[in-house]
Write a protein that holds these residues in place. Sequence first.
Motif, PDB file in Angstrom:
ATOM      1  N   LEU A 130      41.154  48.847  35.370  1.00  0.00           N
ATOM      2  CA  LEU A 130      40.736  50.337  35.485  1.00  0.00           C
ATOM      3  C   LEU A 130      39.554  50.592  37.048  1.00  0.00           C
ATOM      4  N   ILE A 131      39.034  49.562  36.982  1.00  0.00           N
ATOM      5  CA  ILE A 131      37.992  49.750  38.533  1.00  0.00           C
ATOM      6  C   ILE A 131      38.915  50.144  39.722  1.00  0.00           C
ATOM      7  N   SER A 132      40.128  48.280  39.631  1.00  0.00           N
ATOM      8  CA  SER A 132      40.265  48.417  41.103  1.00  0.00           C
ATOM      9  C   SER A 132      42.020  48.860  41.521  1.00  0.00           C
ATOM     10  N   GLN A 133      42.532  49.983  40.243  1.00  0.00           N
ATOM     11  CA  GLN A 133      43.991  50.653  39.976  1.00  0.00           C
ATOM     12  C   GLN A 133      44.294  49.408  40.668  1.00  0.00           C
ATOM     13  N   ASP A 134      44.914  48.760  40.068  1.00  0.00           N
ATOM     14  CA  ASP A 134      45.705  47.729  40.538  1.00  0.00           C
ATOM     15  C   ASP A 134      46.590  47.069  39.289  1.00  0.00           C
ATOM     16  N   LEU A 135      47.565  47.674  39.227  1.00  0.00           N
ATOM     17  CA  LEU A 135      47.643  47.063  37.385  1.00  0.00           C
ATOM     18  C   LEU A 135      48.389  45.411  37.564  1.00  0.00           C
ATOM     19  N   GLU A 136      49.240  45.626  39.362  1.00  0.00           N
ATOM     20  CA  GLU A 136      49.144  43.680  39.815  1.00  0.00           C
ATOM     21  C   GLU A 136      48.127  42.290  39.308  1.00  0.00           C
ATOM     22  N   LEU A 137      47.510  43.519  40.027  1.00  0.00           N
ATOM     23  CA  LEU A 137      45.886  42.542  39.735  1.00  0.00           C
ATOM     24  C   LEU A 137      45.787  42.437  38.500  1.00  0.00           C
ATOM     25  N   ALA A 138      45.241  43.362  37.565  1.00  0.00           N
ATOM     26  CA  ALA A 138      44.910  43.172  35.851  1.00  0.00           C
ATOM     27  C   ALA A 138      45.760  42.685  35.289  1.00  0.00           C
ATOM     28  N   VAL A 139      47.783  41.904  35.926  1.00  0.00           N
ATOM     29  CA  VAL A 139      48.293  41.419  35.047  1.00  0.00           C
ATOM     30  C   VAL A 139      48.427  40.162  35.438  1.00  0.00           C
ATOM     31  N   THR A 140      48.269  39.882  36.383  1.00  0.00           N
ATOM     32  CA  THR A 140      47.724  38.494  36.367  1.00  0.00           C
ATOM     33  C   THR A 140      46.254  37.921  36.325  1.00  0.00           C
ATOM     34  N   ILE A 141      45.700  38.518  36.323  1.00  0.00           N
ATOM     35  CA  ILE A 141      44.563  38.129  35.430  1.00  0.00           C
ATOM     36  C   ILE A 141      45.017  37.337  33.771  1.00  0.00           C
ATOM     37  N   LEU A 142      45.913  38.794  33.367  1.00  0.00           N
ATOM     38  CA  LEU A 142      45.930  38.103  31.801  1.00  0.00           C
ATOM     39  C   LEU A 142      46.951  36.915  32.287  1.00  0.00           C
ATOM     40  N   VAL A 143      47.546  36.296  32.719  1.00  0.00           N
ATOM     41  CA  VAL A 143      48.415  35.590  32.951  1.00  0.00           C
ATOM     42  C   VAL A 143      47.377  33.805  33.850  1.00  0.00           C
ATOM     43  N   LEU A 144      47.063  34.000  34.173  1.00  0.00           N
ATOM     44  CA  LEU A 144      46.098  33.326  34.588  1.00  0.00           C
ATOM     45  C   LEU A 144      44.534  32.785  34.141  1.00  0.00           C
ATOM     46  N   GLY A 145      44.373  33.443  33.268  1.00  0.00           N
ATOM     47  CA  GLY A 145      43.636  33.758  32.243  1.00  0.00           C
ATOM     48  C   GLY A 145      43.531  32.854  30.631  1.00  0.00           C
ATOM     49  N   CYS A 146      44.867  32.462  30.118  1.00  0.00           N
ATOM     50  CA  CYS A 146      45.315  32.047  29.651  1.00  0.00           C
ATOM     51  C   CYS A 146      44.446  30.425  29.142  1.00  0.00           C
ATOM     52  N   PRO A 147      44.065  30.072  28.297  1.00  0.00           N
ATOM     53  CA  PRO A 147      43.277  28.755  27.951  1.00  0.00           C
ATOM     54  C   PRO A 147      44.055  27.598  27.452  1.00  0.00           C
ATOM     55  N   GLY A 148      45.575  27.776  28.423  1.00  0.00           N
ATOM     56  CA  GLY A 148      45.705  27.084  26.965  1.00  0.00           C
ATOM     57  C   GLY A 148      46.460  24.973  27.751  1.00  0.00           C
ATOM     58  N   ALA A 149      45.570  24.773  28.205  1.00  0.00           N
ATOM     59  CA  ALA A 149      45.601  23.409  28.093  1.00  0.00           C
ATOM     60  C   ALA A 149      43.584  23.219  28.052  1.00  0.00           C
ATOM     61  N   VAL A 160      38.921  32.699  40.571  1.00  0.00           N
ATOM     62  CA  VAL A 160      38.088  33.262  41.503  1.00  0.00           C
ATOM     63  C   VAL A 160      39.570  33.938  42.810  1.00  0.00           C
ATOM     64  N   SER A 161      40.283  32.349  42.128  1.00  0.00           N
ATOM     65  CA  SER A 161      41.102  32.997  43.511  1.00  0.00           C
ATOM     66  C   SER A 161      41.995  33.862  43.659  1.00  0.00           C
ATOM     67  N   VAL A 162      42.073  34.346  42.232  1.00  0.00           N
ATOM     68  CA  VAL A 162      42.885  35.586  42.362  1.00  0.00           C
ATOM     69  C   VAL A 162      42.003  36.807  42.596  1.00  0.00           C
ATOM     70  N   LEU A 163      40.552  36.977  42.730  1.00  0.00           N
ATOM     71  CA  LEU A 163      39.891  37.949  42.855  1.00  0.00           C
ATOM     72  C   LEU A 163      39.191  38.007  43.953  1.00  0.00           C
ATOM     73  N   ALA A 164      39.490  36.854  44.994  1.00  0.00           N
ATOM     74  CA  ALA A 164      38.793  36.626  46.511  1.00  0.00           C
ATOM     75  C   ALA A 164      39.933  35.845  47.464  1.00  0.00           C
ATOM     76  N   SER A 165      40.821  35.801  46.960  1.00  0.00           N
ATOM     77  CA  SER A 165      42.038  35.827  48.104  1.00  0.00           C
ATOM     78  C   SER A 165      43.424  36.454  47.649  1.00  0.00           C
ATOM     79  N   SER A 166      44.094  36.584  48.688  1.00  0.00           N
ATOM     80  CA  SER A 166      45.139  37.616  49.019  1.00  0.00           C
ATOM     81  C   SER A 166      46.360  36.672  48.566  1.00  0.00           C
ATOM     82  N   TRP A 167      46.471  34.937  48.529  1.00  0.00           N
ATOM     83  CA  TRP A 167      47.325  34.398  48.571  1.00  0.00           C
ATOM     84  C   TRP A 167      47.864  34.381  46.927  1.00  0.00           C
TER      85      TRP A 167
END
Length: 642
Positions: free
Chosen positions: A251-270, A578-585
């Motif tokens: 909502l803040i960034s208006q970036d749907l791809e960033l929001a979706v990426t956070i969903l994936v990276l936040g999974c606590p599987g390990a 941190v990487s998804v919020l602070a980097s472009s790669w």
Amino acid sequence: MQKWLMKNRNRLTAISGILIVLAFAAKWLFKSETGASGLLLAASLIGGFPISASAWQALKVKVISIDLLVTLAILGAFVIQEFEESAIVAFLFLFGAYLEQKTLAKTRSAIKELVEMVPETALRQTEDGDFEEVDLDDLDEGDILLVKTGGKIPVDGEVVYGSGTANEASITGESMPLGKKPGDPVYAGTILENGTIRIKAEKVGDETTFGKIIELVEEAQDSKSQAERLIDRFSKYYTPVVLLLAIIVGLISQDLELAVTILVLGCPGALVIGVPVSNVAGIGNGAKQGILFKGSEVITKFSKVDTIMFDKTGTLTYGDPRVSQVKKYGQGQLAEQLLVSVEKESAHPLAKAITGYYKDLEAKEVESSQVLQGGGIVAQVAGRQVLVGNRYLLDQYHVPVTKEMEKNLEELASVGNSLVLVAVNGQLELALGLKDEIRAGVKEDLAALKKLGVKNLLLLSGDNQKTVDLVAEELGLTEAYGQLLPEDKAEFVKRRQAAGEIVAFVGDGINDSPSLARADIGIAMGSGTDVAIETSNVVLMNGSFDRIPRALALAKATRRNMIENITIALAVVAVLLVSVLASSWMNMAIGMFVHEGSILVVILNAMRLLAYRSKLQKSRKLIENNFSQAEGPYTKGIKSIQ
């Protein structure tokens, strides 16, 4: 539908992976963007279907699962038409689950190996004396069974005919074969390496020692420790938090791809898999060594033990005493005969020593007998009251002890004898001194416990104080207390717990059951008796004292491994977010690859426990190898005896 998906999940994973490979081939080799997109779309749908089905099943019971995060991530990638990322995320998540399933199955291999040690059929004697092959389920107590060289023993029982040597490693963890002759016990799941024997079945099926071991290990591996329960609760709240974070960022960034990426990276599987796989591997390792941990919670608590209390007879000593000295007063000879009469009806280790010493004396009929707990036996033999036991028993029945007798008793105790006193009709007539040898290697094993962080080593015994002091001095124990009743030992445990100590008690699982049950960790020595398995938290199947430091070292290694896995899991999630919020790669596919890689890392780290051996085991193994390679006359003689 759910059953079909469970059955075909691995096939869907494989199809999804093949479609992704074909998509990249179409894009790079044939320059067909449309064909590649179509294949990736199909891979996303095929891979996402079982994931979304699992998410829906969880939502039906009001649980926001990891599958829901991945499902939303795949749908989000669909919306922004990133079919490549949605396909890769779905495939990696399914492939990670496949790896988790396979490696968890490997850590549970101890159960499979145990089950395979039990034969499916047995040779049972018929009424005409022949032997027929029958299923194990058809066996009953009292059946006579035939076991030939190389055969697996199907039941717990007693040898009634023949002889041979049996490998009881499945029960005791020791591979040294043991000789078997008529009257000797045998156990289901062990192997008759040579010879032919007939055995009378005493316990069959799940009632055998081996059946109870399998049941115990299964229950232990399925149980959850406090750490696992804490992580389950953490995941329950963590998953909605990640979902909320993704929504807020979107909502803040208006970036749907960033929001979706956070969903994936936040999974606590390990994080979810790291702790249980460590515990399962540690329990499996212990089972192979004849060390049975009754659950994951036991491992965690055992690893923190700082005080260990020991019974003496059968624990620090072999429990096979010999009569060393005899003092007679008045009717000493009659008292000896009455003593033998009473002891022949007892299964106590001292009774065996006494009847062996007086093997030529004829026993009289015992009219009645009663056991006074912590004291001895009160019996009526040939019209006489016979007391057989310790000083506590004599005091209870007000038996007078003269100064001369008192001096004799002190002399017997001063050289390390356990005392057995015999009073007939209220008069002390006989005093026996019995000695029991300290187990070989116990001193070194106690030193190993100290190195593992155990601060207090206590000896609690019903034996006289002087004997207890001598044993404690020889072994370097912290404290020693004698002339204790079973309830006194349990009180000692309670007192040290009240002082903030985490207490383990080591005993034989029968007369020490109150202390075993009261202690934070009860450790039963012996061959896995019913009482030992029921009462204790840790069972040492072969009664070997060196299994205690081994068990503690394994518990500490398992807990250490569990902490490593938690650290790895949390660190990976933190770095990815941190990487998804602070980097472009950082993108969804890379993040999912790292995420699934972290699951594999914690599983592989836990699997190291399957091959774990403590320093004590390694040093003992080195000694054994050197001994086996020696060819001197002494070692040849020992080997021939073995």
